[in-house]
Design a protein around this motif. Sequence first.
Motif, PDB file in Angstrom:
ATOM      1  N   GLY A 103       0.826  -1.205   0.000  1.00 19.30           N
ATOM      2  CA  GLY A 103       0.000   0.000   0.000  1.00 19.30           C
ATOM      3  C   GLY A 103       0.859   1.253   0.000  1.00 19.30           C
ATOM      4  N   LEU A 104       0.204   2.382  -0.131  1.00 15.98           N
ATOM      5  CA  LEU A 104       0.937   3.641  -0.155  1.00 15.98           C
ATOM      6  C   LEU A 104       1.451   4.002   1.234  1.00 15.98           C
ATOM      7  CD1 LEU A 104      -1.166   5.941  -2.507  1.00 15.98           C
ATOM      8  CD2 LEU A 104       0.810   4.500  -3.055  1.00 15.98           C
ATOM      9  N   GLN A 105       2.389   4.933   1.261  1.00 17.94           N
ATOM     10  CA  GLN A 105       2.950   5.384   2.524  1.00 17.94           C
ATOM     11  C   GLN A 105       1.863   6.024   3.391  1.00 17.94           C
ATOM     12  OE1 GLN A 105       6.813   7.062   1.818  1.00 17.94           O
ATOM     13  NE2 GLN A 105       6.551   8.430   3.554  1.00 17.94           N
ATOM     14  N   GLY A 106       1.842   5.628   4.641  1.00 16.63           N
ATOM     15  CA  GLY A 106       0.881   6.234   5.557  1.00 16.63           C
ATOM     16  C   GLY A 106      -0.494   5.607   5.536  1.00 16.63           C
ATOM     17  N   SER A 107      -0.668   4.588   4.702  1.00 13.58           N
ATOM     18  CA  SER A 107      -1.992   3.971   4.623  1.00 13.58           C
ATOM     19  C   SER A 107      -2.298   3.138   5.864  1.00 13.58           C
ATOM     20  CB  SER A 107      -2.091   3.106   3.362  1.00 13.58           C
ATOM     21  OG  SER A 107      -1.108   2.091   3.393  1.00 13.58           O
ATOM     22  N   GLY A 108      -1.246   2.708   6.549  1.00 14.62           N
ATOM     23  CA  GLY A 108      -1.460   1.917   7.764  1.00 14.62           C
ATOM     24  C   GLY A 108      -0.895   0.506   7.689  1.00 14.62           C
ATOM     25  N   LYS A 109       0.044   0.262   6.781  1.00 13.98           N
ATOM     26  CA  LYS A 109       0.600  -1.088   6.603  1.00 13.98           C
ATOM     27  C   LYS A 109       1.236  -1.633   7.885  1.00 13.98           C
ATOM     28  CE  LYS A 109       3.295   0.189   3.331  1.00 13.98           C
ATOM     29  NZ  LYS A 109       2.710   1.544   3.245  1.00 13.98           N
ATOM     30  N   THR A 110       2.108  -0.821   8.471  1.00 11.63           N
ATOM     31  CA  THR A 110       2.856  -1.305   9.631  1.00 11.63           C
ATOM     32  C   THR A 110       1.911  -1.580  10.804  1.00 11.63           C
ATOM     33  OG1 THR A 110       4.761  -0.039   8.874  1.00 11.63           O
ATOM     34  CG2 THR A 110       4.780  -0.778  11.164  1.00 11.63           C
ATOM     35  N   THR A 111       1.035  -0.619  11.055  1.00 11.31           N
ATOM     36  CA  THR A 111       0.060  -0.790  12.129  1.00 11.31           C
ATOM     37  C   THR A 111      -0.807  -2.023  11.870  1.00 11.31           C
ATOM     38  OG1 THR A 111      -0.044   1.619  12.145  1.00 11.31           O
ATOM     39  CG2 THR A 111      -1.669   0.457  13.473  1.00 11.31           C
ATOM     40  N   THR A 112      -1.292  -2.131  10.636  1.00  9.58           N
ATOM     41  CA  THR A 112      -2.186  -3.233  10.300  1.00  9.58           C
ATOM     42  C   THR A 112      -1.470  -4.585  10.375  1.00  9.58           C
ATOM     43  OG1 THR A 112      -3.408  -1.748   8.847  1.00  9.58           O
ATOM     44  CG2 THR A 112      -3.809  -4.095   8.566  1.00  9.58           C
ATOM     45  N   GLY A 114       0.783  -5.438  12.475  1.00  9.30           N
ATOM     46  CA  GLY A 114       0.742  -5.796  13.888  1.00  9.30           C
ATOM     47  C   GLY A 114      -0.641  -6.210  14.328  1.00  9.30           C
ATOM     48  N   LYS A 115      -1.636  -5.428  13.934  1.00  5.52           N
ATOM     49  CA  LYS A 115      -3.018  -5.742  14.319  1.00  5.52           C
ATOM     50  C   LYS A 115      -3.428  -7.133  13.837  1.00  5.52           C
ATOM     51  CE  LYS A 115      -5.101  -1.070  14.170  1.00  5.52           C
ATOM     52  NZ  LYS A 115      -6.026  -0.225  13.361  1.00  5.52           N
ATOM     53  N   LEU A 116      -3.087  -7.405  12.573  1.00 10.74           N
ATOM     54  CA  LEU A 116      -3.472  -8.691  11.981  1.00 10.74           C
ATOM     55  C   LEU A 116      -2.774  -9.841  12.694  1.00 10.74           C
ATOM     56  CD1 LEU A 116      -3.582  -8.772   8.085  1.00 10.74           C
ATOM     57  CD2 LEU A 116      -5.297  -9.538   9.726  1.00 10.74           C
ATOM     58  N   LYS A 141      12.221   0.195  13.010  1.00  3.62           N
ATOM     59  CA  LYS A 141      12.048   0.438  14.448  1.00  3.62           C
ATOM     60  C   LYS A 141      10.558   0.422  14.810  1.00  3.62           C
ATOM     61  CE  LYS A 141      13.496   1.751  18.491  1.00  3.62           C
ATOM     62  NZ  LYS A 141      13.590   0.691  19.354  1.00  3.62           N
ATOM     63  N   GLN A 142       9.768   1.060  13.951  1.00  2.00           N
ATOM     64  CA  GLN A 142       8.327   1.152  14.228  1.00  2.00           C
ATOM     65  C   GLN A 142       7.698  -0.241  14.318  1.00  2.00           C
ATOM     66  OE1 GLN A 142       6.021   3.003  11.120  1.00  2.00           O
ATOM     67  NE2 GLN A 142       4.117   2.875  12.286  1.00  2.00           N
ATOM     68  N   LEU A 143       8.070  -1.106  13.382  1.00  2.00           N
ATOM     69  CA  LEU A 143       7.516  -2.459  13.418  1.00  2.00           C
ATOM     70  C   LEU A 143       8.008  -3.208  14.654  1.00  2.00           C
ATOM     71  CD1 LEU A 143       5.671  -4.388  11.795  1.00  2.00           C
ATOM     72  CD2 LEU A 143       7.740  -5.380  10.819  1.00  2.00           C
ATOM     73  N   THR A 243      -8.400   1.030   6.235  1.00  2.00           N
ATOM     74  CA  THR A 243      -8.038   1.580   7.546  1.00  2.00           C
ATOM     75  C   THR A 243      -8.717   2.926   7.804  1.00  2.00           C
ATOM     76  OG1 THR A 243      -6.135   2.756   6.664  1.00  2.00           O
ATOM     77  CG2 THR A 243      -5.755   0.517   7.445  1.00  2.00           C
ATOM     78  N   LYS A 244      -8.626   3.347   9.041  1.00  2.00           N
ATOM     79  CA  LYS A 244      -9.092   4.666   9.481  1.00  2.00           C
ATOM     80  C   LYS A 244     -10.586   4.850   9.276  1.00  2.00           C
ATOM     81  CE  LYS A 244      -4.471   6.102   8.275  1.00  2.00           C
ATOM     82  NZ  LYS A 244      -3.555   7.089   7.751  1.00  2.00           N
ATOM     83  N   LEU A 245     -11.304   3.778   9.429  1.00  2.00           N
ATOM     84  CA  LEU A 245     -12.759   3.876   9.341  1.00  2.00           C
ATOM     85  C   LEU A 245     -13.352   4.398  10.641  1.00  2.00           C
ATOM     86  CD1 LEU A 245     -13.894   0.838   7.212  1.00  2.00           C
ATOM     87  CD2 LEU A 245     -14.565   3.199   6.906  1.00  2.00           C
ATOM     88  N   ASP A 246     -12.498   4.782  11.571  1.00  2.00           N
ATOM     89  CA  ASP A 246     -13.000   5.327  12.830  1.00  2.00           C
ATOM     90  C   ASP A 246     -13.343   6.803  12.689  1.00  2.00           C
ATOM     91  OD1 ASP A 246     -10.180   5.026  12.373  1.00  2.00           O
ATOM     92  OD2 ASP A 246      -9.828   6.158  14.201  1.00  2.00           O
ATOM     93  N   GLY A 247     -12.873   7.414  11.644  1.00  2.00           N
ATOM     94  CA  GLY A 247     -13.123   8.837  11.465  1.00  2.00           C
ATOM     95  C   GLY A 247     -14.511   9.084  10.924  1.00  2.00           C
ATOM     96  N   ILE A 268     -11.199  -4.239   8.551  1.00  2.00           N
ATOM     97  CA  ILE A 268     -11.216  -2.787   8.651  1.00  2.00           C
ATOM     98  C   ILE A 268     -10.429  -2.352   9.888  1.00  2.00           C
ATOM     99  CG2 ILE A 268     -13.376  -2.428   7.420  1.00  2.00           C
ATOM    100  CD1 ILE A 268     -14.826  -2.218  10.031  1.00  2.00           C
ATOM    101  N   GLY A 269      -9.724  -1.242   9.743  1.00  2.00           N
ATOM    102  CA  GLY A 269      -9.009  -0.642  10.873  1.00  2.00           C
ATOM    103  C   GLY A 269      -9.890   0.446  11.446  1.00  2.00           C
ATOM    104  N   VAL A 270     -10.067   0.415  12.753  1.00  2.00           N
ATOM    105  CA  VAL A 270     -10.999   1.367  13.348  1.00  2.00           C
ATOM    106  C   VAL A 270     -10.352   2.200  14.459  1.00  2.00           C
ATOM    107  CG1 VAL A 270     -13.071   0.088  12.734  1.00  2.00           C
ATOM    108  CG2 VAL A 270     -11.905  -0.456  14.861  1.00  2.00           C
ATOM    109  N   GLY A 271      -9.042   2.333  14.413  1.00  2.00           N
ATOM    110  CA  GLY A 271      -8.386   3.147  15.420  1.00  2.00           C
ATOM    111  C   GLY A 271      -6.888   2.909  15.411  1.00  2.00           C
ATOM    112  N   GLU A 272      -6.184   3.711  16.197  1.00  2.00           N
ATOM    113  CA  GLU A 272      -4.737   3.586  16.196  1.00  2.00           C
ATOM    114  C   GLU A 272      -4.232   2.459  17.083  1.00  2.00           C
ATOM    115  OE1 GLU A 272      -2.389   7.092  16.475  1.00  2.00           O
ATOM    116  OE2 GLU A 272      -3.928   8.349  15.549  1.00  2.00           O
ATOM    117  N   LYS A 273      -5.045   2.089  18.059  1.00  2.00           N
ATOM    118  CA  LYS A 273      -4.594   1.045  18.980  1.00  2.00           C
ATOM    119  C   LYS A 273      -4.530  -0.298  18.270  1.00  2.00           C
ATOM    120  CE  LYS A 273      -6.348   3.239  23.140  1.00  2.00           C
ATOM    121  NZ  LYS A 273      -7.693   3.380  23.716  1.00  2.00           N
TER     122      LYS A 273
END
Length: 439
Positions: A103-112, A114-116, A141-143, A243-247, A268-273
């Motif tokens: 995905g594009l930068q900032g789309s939420g790959k790294t966060t997702t 981890g979530k997955l 580092k982020q991952l 992602t970011k369906l919490d907004g 779907i991603g619904v938050g940063e946590k």
Amino acid sequence: LSGKLQETMKKFRGQGRVSEKDVKEMMREIKLALLEADVNFKVVKDFINKISERAVGQDVLESLTPGQQVVKIVHEELIELLGREQSKVTFSSKPPTVLLMVGLQGSGKTTTSGKLASLLRKQGKSPLLVACDVYRPAAIKQLQVVGGQLNIPVFTIENNTNPVEIATEAVKFANFKQHDLVIIDTAGRLHIDEKLMDELLNIKKAVNPHEILLVVDSMTGQDAVNVSQSFNEKLGIDGVVLTKLDGDTRGGAALSVKTVTGKPIKFIGVGEKLNEIEPFFPDRMASRILGMGDVLSLIEKAQDAFDEKQALELEKKMRTMQFTLEDFLEQMQQIKKMGSIGDILGMMPGIDSKALKEINQEESEKNMARTEAIIRSMTKKERNDPSIINASRKKRISAGSGTTVQEVNALLKQFEEMRKMMKMMTDMGKRSKKGGLGR
Ligand code: GDP
Ligand code: MG
């Protein structure tokens, strides 16, 4: 999207008889709401044609509740548009299953990623996260931080900037260490370019992933659709994580992605946590868009956080209004586990996104801490029977908790209201378990 469509739907839901003209007007409003939400023009056109046909073709006009009938049709067609069935990750019969996150930068790959990993670990998998975003040290580092928080290992090769090699070694490592799930986090770019695609194609060729999941930021509207289309054409994807369906943007992108790519939305991603991810259920999304609220998701979340027996006990207490401040204190810890207050409210019927926006997340969390302090300053007797809390007791409690008498009063009042709401919620939950909810 939701707000506008909800209004339109509300107008028609309660209505008695409608004319053909009313239906036409309704279609027009739905169309505008969809277009305004950046839903792809062609998708909107097809959608409106379909529901118009059904709305006029069926006995809607003669029916006693034509408004509801139309809402039902829209609901059904939305489900169809969103992909009808829930689409899961398919695991390989020869582990490890390899998931490539793109995905594009900032789309939420790294966060997702981890979530997955965390979500699928709950289903019994043993995940390995792989850091293939090698261009920025911060990305690795982020991952690693994400993995650390979840206690999930992260595979990296120090001083190696070749994502193909890292991915290949990671799969070998997973085999050796008995990880049956490998989730590869990749680099993104601000825009799709040749270099990014080449790199992803090379990783794809090297590790032959079982699924390529495209992570898309739902807040980017129409762009999200174009991005999905390009990735699907150039790389081939198996599913989408929105992602970011919490907004505020609850549906626009979701409605187009499936139609334009033919590939299902899987999560779907619904938050940063890191626990704020959910499987994608087309029917629930359709309900959410129509403003029916997502009671099922709410209940599922509650079940996840509550111990079964405890939940049963609590339900009984809530139903009979025997829920005390003592229980409240205990449950506050559980509610924290369910996610943010905004989330929980967002899934409740009758609360629209506008009201939700007015809730200040940080403020709510501060409130929660204050509430906790006040309850902790009460005696057990007071917690179990707030009616005995008279003026002098209030003074003592406020002094003990570092708050004011007004705040103690407000809490007591709010608690009474909450008791009522909880009773309502449990009643609703029971109905939906029996398959009610009007579906
Ligand atoms: P990447 O560049 O694709 O790896 O994206 P990141 O995983 O670094 O995420 C970019 C930003 O989006 C971070 O600030 C995340 O916390 C945030 N983010 C990711 N998913 C979600 C989501 O579902 N909801 C919200 N609100 N923020 C998200
Ligand atoms: Mg990243």
